[in-house]
Each structure stands twice: as structure tokens, then as C-alpha cells.
Design a protein around this motif. Structure first.
Motif, PDB file in Angstrom:
ATOM      1  N   VAL A   1       1.235  -1.088  -0.022  1.00  0.00           N
ATOM      2  CA  VAL A   1      -0.186  -0.362  -0.610  1.00  0.00           C
ATOM      3  C   VAL A   1       0.525   1.767   0.012  1.00  0.00           C
ATOM      4  N   THR A   2       0.374   1.771  -0.416  1.00  0.00           N
ATOM      5  CA  THR A   2       1.075   3.185  -0.011  1.00  0.00           C
ATOM      6  C   THR A   2       0.753   4.469   0.907  1.00  0.00           C
ATOM      7  N   ARG A   3       1.255   5.768   0.314  1.00  0.00           N
ATOM      8  CA  ARG A   3       0.387   7.100   1.363  1.00  0.00           C
ATOM      9  C   ARG A   3       0.227   8.287   0.846  1.00  0.00           C
ATOM     10  N   GLY A   4      -0.891   8.519   0.513  1.00  0.00           N
ATOM     11  CA  GLY A   4      -0.836   9.762  -0.807  1.00  0.00           C
ATOM     12  C   GLY A   4      -0.442  11.350  -0.171  1.00  0.00           C
ATOM     13  N   PRO A   5      -0.477  12.307  -1.780  1.00  0.00           N
ATOM     14  CA  PRO A   5       0.266  13.286  -1.041  1.00  0.00           C
ATOM     15  C   PRO A   5      -1.339  14.078   0.497  1.00  0.00           C
ATOM     16  N   ASP A   6      -2.035  13.613   0.060  1.00  0.00           N
ATOM     17  CA  ASP A   6      -3.425  13.887   0.961  1.00  0.00           C
ATOM     18  C   ASP A   6      -2.835  12.715   2.253  1.00  0.00           C
ATOM     19  N   LEU A   7      -1.979  12.084   2.835  1.00  0.00           N
ATOM     20  CA  LEU A   7      -1.292  11.128   3.400  1.00  0.00           C
ATOM     21  C   LEU A   7      -3.188  10.454   3.745  1.00  0.00           C
ATOM     22  N   THR A   8      -3.724   9.564   2.710  1.00  0.00           N
ATOM     23  CA  THR A   8      -4.154   8.291   3.162  1.00  0.00           C
ATOM     24  C   THR A   8      -3.353   7.335   2.448  1.00  0.00           C
ATOM     25  N   ILE A   9      -4.519   6.243   2.879  1.00  0.00           N
ATOM     26  CA  ILE A   9      -3.509   4.650   2.439  1.00  0.00           C
ATOM     27  C   ILE A   9      -4.535   4.653   1.260  1.00  0.00           C
TER      28      ILE A   9
ATOM     29  N   ARG B   1       4.009  26.413   1.393  1.00  0.00           N
ATOM     30  CA  ARG B   1       4.435  26.201   2.668  1.00  0.00           C
ATOM     31  C   ARG B   1       3.366  25.047   3.208  1.00  0.00           C
ATOM     32  N   LEU B   2       4.178  24.665   4.300  1.00  0.00           N
ATOM     33  CA  LEU B   2       2.657  24.082   4.888  1.00  0.00           C
ATOM     34  C   LEU B   2       3.485  23.183   6.270  1.00  0.00           C
ATOM     35  N   ASP B   3       2.581  23.351   7.301  1.00  0.00           N
ATOM     36  CA  ASP B   3       3.606  22.330   8.806  1.00  0.00           C
ATOM     37  C   ASP B   3       3.625  20.820   8.272  1.00  0.00           C
ATOM     38  N   THR B   4       4.657  20.469   8.819  1.00  0.00           N
ATOM     39  CA  THR B   4       5.623  18.658   8.169  1.00  0.00           C
ATOM     40  C   THR B   4       4.675  18.228   9.116  1.00  0.00           C
ATOM     41  N   THR B   5       4.762  16.590   9.550  1.00  0.00           N
ATOM     42  CA  THR B   5       4.449  16.037  10.346  1.00  0.00           C
ATOM     43  C   THR B   5       5.984  15.718  11.643  1.00  0.00           C
TER      44      THR B   5
ATOM     45  N   PHE C   1       8.203  22.986  24.705  1.00  0.00           N
ATOM     46  CA  PHE C   1       7.460  22.317  23.848  1.00  0.00           C
ATOM     47  C   PHE C   1       7.659  24.093  22.621  1.00  0.00           C
ATOM     48  N   LEU C   2       8.326  23.823  21.285  1.00  0.00           N
ATOM     49  CA  LEU C   2       8.712  24.953  20.340  1.00  0.00           C
ATOM     50  C   LEU C   2       7.497  24.517  19.058  1.00  0.00           C
ATOM     51  N   PHE C   3       7.968  24.171  18.120  1.00  0.00           N
ATOM     52  CA  PHE C   3       6.026  24.209  17.480  1.00  0.00           C
ATOM     53  C   PHE C   3       6.695  22.943  15.878  1.00  0.00           C
ATOM     54  N   PRO C   4       5.778  22.868  14.892  1.00  0.00           N
ATOM     55  CA  PRO C   4       5.895  22.208  14.177  1.00  0.00           C
ATOM     56  C   PRO C   4       7.853  22.480  12.585  1.00  0.00           C
ATOM     57  N   GLN C   5       8.086  21.310  12.405  1.00  0.00           N
ATOM     58  CA  GLN C   5       9.501  21.800  11.898  1.00  0.00           C
ATOM     59  C   GLN C   5       8.521  22.659  10.256  1.00  0.00           C
ATOM     60  N   PRO C   6       8.672  23.524  10.088  1.00  0.00           N
ATOM     61  CA  PRO C   6       8.402  24.517   8.959  1.00  0.00           C
ATOM     62  C   PRO C   6       8.650  23.312   7.700  1.00  0.00           C
ATOM     63  N   GLY C   7       7.825  23.142   6.297  1.00  0.00           N
ATOM     64  CA  GLY C   7       7.801  22.516   5.591  1.00  0.00           C
ATOM     65  C   GLY C   7       7.830  23.563   4.482  1.00  0.00           C
TER      66      GLY C   7
ATOM     67  N   PRO D   1       3.746  16.714   3.314  1.00  0.00           N
ATOM     68  CA  PRO D   1       4.083  17.011   5.141  1.00  0.00           C
ATOM     69  C   PRO D   1       4.538  16.135   5.820  1.00  0.00           C
ATOM     70  N   ASP D   2       5.011  14.922   5.238  1.00  0.00           N
ATOM     71  CA  ASP D   2       5.400  13.845   5.216  1.00  0.00           C
ATOM     72  C   ASP D   2       7.127  13.425   4.603  1.00  0.00           C
ATOM     73  N   ASP D   3       7.565  14.612   4.012  1.00  0.00           N
ATOM     74  CA  ASP D   3       8.883  14.549   4.400  1.00  0.00           C
ATOM     75  C   ASP D   3       9.147  13.717   2.057  1.00  0.00           C
ATOM     76  N   TRP D   4       8.122  12.982   2.220  1.00  0.00           N
ATOM     77  CA  TRP D   4       8.109  12.215   0.927  1.00  0.00           C
ATOM     78  C   TRP D   4       8.506  13.259  -0.824  1.00  0.00           C
ATOM     79  N   VAL D   5       9.381  13.190  -0.930  1.00  0.00           N
ATOM     80  CA  VAL D   5       9.653  13.289  -2.860  1.00  0.00           C
ATOM     81  C   VAL D   5       9.622  12.754  -3.797  1.00  0.00           C
ATOM     82  N   ARG D   6       8.609  12.748  -4.509  1.00  0.00           N
ATOM     83  CA  ARG D   6       8.395  11.239  -5.175  1.00  0.00           C
ATOM     84  C   ARG D   6       8.062  11.819  -6.651  1.00  0.00           C
TER      85      ARG D   6
END
Length: 518
Positions: free
Chosen positions: A77-85, A270-274, A482-488, A502-507
């Protein structure tokens, strides 16, 4: 290791301003501009670090190793850009028993040499993953997986020791090798997969070239040729984008945001990362054993000033949580520690620190590893000094940092770190903080009990209630600042369509050029 001189509050607002960039990369060769590459169905992607292995089971580095290898191999299975499986080599799946998942494989799934990707292949890969003698880094993502069983040629069952709601997320990282090929080759330095691309050129630590497979059994990628270029320097990545030498870069520093936005040939996302950024506190020894000190440092630091001045408002401060809202099991309704220096001083006095007994702390940051990491720790140290806390900053190479952290068990009072969990499951991320985790430096019975019970609970409502209990305990006991989500921050050449993740993948299979002529 080097100390850092004190900074003024005015200095905080100016941190990072006017930083000099290294000379630009060599200009593009004639006929090798983004538009030329679009017409040639080619893309050049800048990577922040080298690929360390081609064995997809022996790495957990998403932004580098696995981003490349996910183009070459298939997972169930794979996780899409919207983070769904969604489906990959498996077309469908269902839980047939509390501890048994059944997967139906794509009838045409096959490796580049023509070998079918069938149930026997999945069984062999699971055995390889679980064999302790192989010491594979990916194995820790599957604590409950016990075996795979062939049902028929195109059907396979995966069996767990307990109900495991996080199994699908973990499987999106499990890339499958061809057994007979693996027996005759070295998966660490060679690759032959069932994914949309094949590697045509690779040298360890260097550039990697891919070409789309004409015989790929799945949807054909829009871009035919891919170059992953290792560009460790932030300045070089920015220069490469501005000169047109690079088409896509992820994980840029917000300090460069305005410069990138000023170039009309670039598109910025730009977006919040995981990945959550915080300063981990060593609660096992020294002053951080006292919860009053841990709370005091949280009150002392103005997270909003840091995210505004250093991160250009690309992220918001953490609501007192160890993970981001992208995770299953995330708890709504918590609030972060407000900036309250008076409350911080009062707590420090209660803990016995003050003019006659100043609190002295050591804070370590890995050099060049995290987005704006060195600037963030300078700002934190400055604000702690304003509450009477003396802070010594040590900037060390990442390898030294990790050796002290994990191998030598010698973490200082505080260290800057970002952490994420690849399956986007609360149980995985919280597992880094339970008492027996080498990552934790925190021994809290209540938190550990809640996480342990949640991991073994199949009912989602009950499981989320336990994770909420763990989240509230962590917020109260403050094992981190506690600080912040790493910026994306992502930049692409004009005309390159790519939905940043948001999950670091570059495909590259998720990219396409607008108006390409071929």
C-alpha cells in the motif's frame, strides 16, 4: 564544540538577517533550463543529503533514501499526498480476523526482470524483515508483525501478535525485493524493483539518475527521466533554484522565503510538516529532574517571537504536544505554555535557583541538520538568560550528536531535535518517550502505561482516550521544551506541478510539467 555569546532581545528579531550566501552554483549549460527539461520530460531534484543505501529495508530516512527508493520499488500500500492510504502492489485488503489482514495483489504486478510480484514474494520479504540476524532498520516499525502466509498466488495474509491499527501505515514503507535477484546481488548498492522507475546511474554519495520503465504495470509517470542531485548546502540549493539548475527542492529555510518569492520563475509552497521540533530535556539527571525547572523553561521562552522572526510565520507554536495534528490519535484541545517570564522566575525560585545559586544548563544542537536549528537555540538561550538561567550552547556534527544521544547515553541537560514517526501513528511517536525507549530520557510510569495500553487496544475510541491521557501527562510533566512543527518550505520551477507533502516524501511520479512537448 563552541559556546555562543549572549544576544539581546533586539538581536533575536534580527537573527538570520543579512546572512551571506555562498557563491551560486555554476550556471546552467545551454539547452538545460527548466523549460528545456520540461520538453525533454526530465526533472532535477535537489537532495539535502546523500543516499546512504539502496536497500529499502535498511533505512528510515524518508526525505533522501526512501524518496529515491519509492520510485524504484513497490509496497503493498502507499500513502498519498493527502496522507491517506491507497493501493500499490495490493489492489484491496481487509481484516479477516483481529490479528489477520488479507491482501489481494495486482494481477500484473511484476519486477523489471519480468518476475511476478506474487504471494511468495511477500512471504519472503516479511521473513527477511523479521529475521533478527539481518538487523534491518525497518524492522522496528513492525513490532507486532509475526509472519506472512500465502493463501493463493495472488492472495497473502499478514498476521500480528495483537490487533494492530497501525499496520497499514507501516506497510506503506515496506518496499519489496525480488528474492532470487536479492540472493545474487547486493541490495545495499544495487537495485531492481517493481516500481515506476529504474536506476540508470548511481554512485554512493553522488547523483542518482532514474528512467521511467516502459514495461511498468501501473500508471506511467508523467516525467520520464529524473536526476536526484545531492546539494547539502542551503545556500547551494537556493542558488540552484534561482539559476534554474534545480527544478524542485524540499525543506528550505524560511530565512530564504522572501528571496525565493521574488523570483517569478519559482513557485513556493509552505505547510506544516509531520515533524515536531522541540528541545528535549534530560529528566534522568541534573536540574531537569525537577518538573518545576522543566515548566520554568517552557514559560521562559517566547515561541511566538521565534516563529515570527526566525521562521517568518511559516508555522505556529506547538499546543503543548509531542506530535502534529497529522497523526492518528492526536489529541485536540491542549494549549501550549504561554510566555510568562515572571512565572518562570517564580518556579525557578521554588526549585532553589536564583541569584545565590544560578541555574546553569548545557544545550546541544547538531550543526546543519535542522531547519534554522542554530538560530532557534540561540534565541532560546537568550530568553532563558533573561530569566537568570546561564546557557552554554554546543554545536556538534550530527554523527557526534547521535553517538552521545543513543550510544553513549550522554545527552546534556537540553538538546534541539525534531522527531516524527513514519506511520503517522500516535503509538509510534509516543513510543519514543516511553520509559524503556533509548530516545526518551524520561521515565514516567503514567505516560508509559497509557501508551502501552493504547497500543494493545483495538477499539479506536478507547485507544484515542488513552492517547489523550498520555498527551495531557506529557504536557503537564514537560519532558521537552515545546516549540513548533518543523516548517515545510518547498520551491519548484515555474511549470512543474507538484503537490508538496507534509511527510518529507519527494516522489517524481507525483510530478508533471505543464505544456511539455513530449
Amino acid at each position: 564544540m563552541t559556546g555562543t555569546p549572549p544576544l539581546t532581545r533586539r538581536g533575536l528579531l534580527g537573527l538570520g538577517a543579512g546572512l551571506a550566501l555562498s557563491p551560486a552554483l555554476a550556471g546552467c549549460l545551454p539547452g538545460d533550463t527548466p523549460r528545456d527539461r520540461a520538453d525533454a520530460s526530465r526533472v532535477v531534484i535537489g537532495l539535502s543529503a546523500a543516499v546512504t543505501t539502496l536497500d529499502p529495508m535498511n533505512t528510515t530516512s524518508v526525505g533522501t533514501d526512501l524518496s529515491v527508493l519509492s520510485s524504484v520499488h513497490s509496497s503493498l500500500v502507499t500513502r498519498g499526498p493527502d496522507l491517506t492510504i491507497g493501493p500499490d502492489a495490493a489492489t484491496s485488503w481487509r481484516r479477516v480476523a483481529p490479528t489477520r489482514w488479507r491482501f489481494h495483489l495486482h494481477p500484473r504486478a511484476a519486477f523489471a526482470d519480468g518476475t511476478p510480484l506474487d504471494a511468495d514474494v511477500v512471504v519472503w520479504n516479511v521473513r527477511r524483515l523479521l529475521d533478527a540476524a539481518n538487523a534491518l532498520r525497518m524492522t522496528s516499525n513492525f513490532p507486532g508483525l509475526t509472519r506472512a502466509e500465502k493463501v493463493d498466488r495472488r492472495t497473502v495474509d499478514l498476521v500480528t501478535s495483537r490487533p494492530d491499527a497501525d499496520l497499514l501505515g507501516a506497510l506503506s514503507f515496506l518496499y519489496l525485493l525480488e528474492p532470487r535477484w536479492a540472493a545474487r546481488h547486493k541490495p545495499a548498492t544495487e537495485a531492481m524493483g517493481s516500481g515506476p522507475y529504474a536506476i540508470t546511474d548511481y554512485s554512493p554519495g553522488g547523483t542518482i539518475e532514474l528512467r521511467a520503465r516502459d514495461d511498468y504495470w501501473g500508471p506511467a509517470p508523467a516525467i520520464r527521466r529524473v536526476t536526484f542531485r545531492v546539494t547539502p548546502s542551503e545556500a547551494a540549493r537556493v542558488s540552484g533554484l534561482l539559476s534554474g539548475e534545480l527544478d524542485a527542492v524540499a525543506g528550505l529555510d524560511p530565512q530564504d522565503l522572501n528571496r525565493l518569492r521574488a523570483d517569478r520563475g519559482l513557485r513556493i509552497q509552505r505547510l506544516d510538516t509531520t515533524r515536531m521540533a522541540f528541545i528535549k530535556l534530560n529528566t534522568l539527571k541534573g536540574p531537569m529532574r525537577d518538573v518545576r525547572v522543566r515548566r520554568a523553561v517552557n514559560y521562559a521562552v517566547d515561541k511566538r517571537a521565534i516563529t515570527s522572526s526566525l521562521l517568518k510565520n511559516t508555522v505556529a507554536p506547538s499546543p503543548g504536544q509531542l506530535m502534529t495534528a497529522s497523526y492518528s490519535g492526536y489529541t485536540e484541545g491542549l494549549t501550549g505554555y504561554p510566555h510568562d517570564p515572571d512565572r518562570a522566575r517564580a518556579l525557578l525560585r521554588e526549585a532553589g535557583y536564583g541569584r545565590g545559586r544560578p541555574l546553569r544548563l548545557e544545550l546541544t544542537v547538531p550543526s546543519g541538520q535542522y531547519v534554522a536549528g542554530e538560530l532557534v537555540v540561540q534565541a532560546v538561550a537568550q530568553q532563558l538568560r533573561e530569566t537568570g538561567v546561564s546557557v552554554k550552547i554546543n554545536s556538534v556534527p550530527f554523527a557526534v550528536y547521535m553517538q552521545k544521544y543513543l550510544q553513549q547515553k550522554a545527552m546534556p541537560d537540553m538538546q534541539y531535535i525534531t522527531q516524527a514517526w513514519p506511520t503517522l501513528a500516535a503509538g509510534g511517536l509516543y513510543g519514543l518517550f516511553v520509559s524503556d525507549s533509548p530516545y526518551a530520557y524520561w521515565d514516567d510510569e503514567e505516560f508509559t502505561d497509557a501508551v502501552t495500553r493504547a497500543r494493545g487496544t483495538d477499539d479506536r475510541t478507547a485507544r484515542d482516550a488513552l492517547y489523550a491521557r498520555a498527551a495531557r501527562r506529557a504536557r503537564d510533566q514537560a519532558p521537552v521544551l515545546f516549540l513548533f512543527p518543523q516548517p515545510g518550505l518547498y520551491a519548484t520551477a515555474e511549470g512543474l506541478t507538484w503537490r508538496a507533502r507534509p511527510d518529507d516524501w519527494v516522489r517524481p511520479a507525483e510530478m508533471s510539467w505543464k505544456g511539455a512537448t513530449r
